[in-house]
Design a protein around this motif. Structure first.
Motif, short mmCIF file in Angstrom:
data_model
loop_
_atom_site.label_atom_id
_atom_site.label_comp_id
_atom_site.label_asym_id
_atom_site.label_seq_id
_atom_site.Cartn_x
_atom_site.Cartn_y
_atom_site.Cartn_z
N ARG A 13 -14.05 2.03 -1.60
CA ARG A 13 -13.77 0.69 -1.04
C ARG A 13 -14.85 0.28 -0.05
O ARG A 13 -15.26 -0.88 -0.02
CB ARG A 13 -12.40 0.68 -0.38
N LYS A 17 -17.44 -2.96 -0.41
CA LYS A 17 -17.50 -4.05 0.59
C LYS A 17 -18.85 -4.11 1.29
O LYS A 17 -19.31 -5.18 1.66
CB LYS A 17 -16.41 -3.86 1.65
N ARG A 68 -4.29 3.30 4.63
CA ARG A 68 -4.80 2.10 3.96
C ARG A 68 -4.87 0.90 4.90
O ARG A 68 -5.84 0.15 4.89
CB ARG A 68 -3.91 1.78 2.76
N THR A 69 -3.85 0.72 5.74
CA THR A 69 -3.83 -0.44 6.63
C THR A 69 -4.96 -0.38 7.65
O THR A 69 -5.65 -1.38 7.88
CB THR A 69 -2.47 -0.51 7.36
N ASP A 72 -8.27 -1.12 5.85
CA ASP A 72 -8.44 -2.54 5.53
C ASP A 72 -8.75 -3.36 6.78
O ASP A 72 -9.62 -4.24 6.75
CB ASP A 72 -7.20 -3.08 4.84
N ASP A 76 -12.25 -5.36 7.24
CA ASP A 76 -12.26 -6.80 7.50
C ASP A 76 -13.07 -7.13 8.75
O ASP A 76 -13.82 -8.10 8.78
CB ASP A 76 -10.83 -7.35 7.65
#
Length: 165
Positions: A13, A17, A68-69, A72, A76
């Protein structure tokens, strides 16, 4: 931790990104600094790793599980920082210090400043003289535990902001 993912899934991931960065070191540094939650996972997560990213080097095979949170949220923030996007108000890390609402002397001082405006100009030669006339030399005429001089200074500053001469 909420939902977890294998380290290599998180690595994929990050690579997706931020393709130009060294994703492995970037992810490890974020974990080391506590920006991403991670914990040691079971040995089965090593097998899941090969499904996510083919041709892993030895250093990239890692059985940690990543939240995961937190991943993320961190991604971001990194992507928005790179673009120069402003952070949402609730994520602003540089908040100015301030006194909590309702804990100052503003309400009590407003009545004194109104009285100062009645005395100056007229009976008193300056705003400072008007403040001293109301506060008194003992300082009991204004709220607060400070010295009478501090109370007068506070009132004169407030008078200057509210009554431009």
């Amino acid at each position: 931790m909420s939902e977890r993912m294998a380290f290599v899934e998180a690595l994929a991931r990050v690579q997706a990104k931020i393709p130009s960065a060294d994703a492995y070191h970037l992810l490890n540094e974020a974990i080391r600094l506590g920006r991403i939650e991670a914990r040691q996972g079971p040995a089965t997560s090593m097998r899941r790793a090969l499904d996510w990213v083919p041709n892993l080097s030895d250093r990239e095979i890692d059985n940690r599980e990543i939240d995961r949170t937190s991943l993320d949220t961190w991604l971001d923030r990194i992507v928005s920082d790179a673009r120069g996007d402003p952070l949402p108000a609730n994520q602003n890390s540089t908040r100015q210090p301030h006194r909590p609402r309702g804990t100052g002397y503003a309400d009590a001082d407003a009545a004194i400043v109104a009285e100062m405006a009645r005395l100056y100009p007229g009976q008193c030669a300056s705003a400072t003289e008007a403040a001293w006339a109301i506060v008194g030399r003992d300082g009991k005429g204004a709220k607060g535990t400070g010295a009478p001089e501090s109370k007068v200074d506070r009132l004169v500053r407030l008078y200057g902001r509210t009554h431009r001469e």
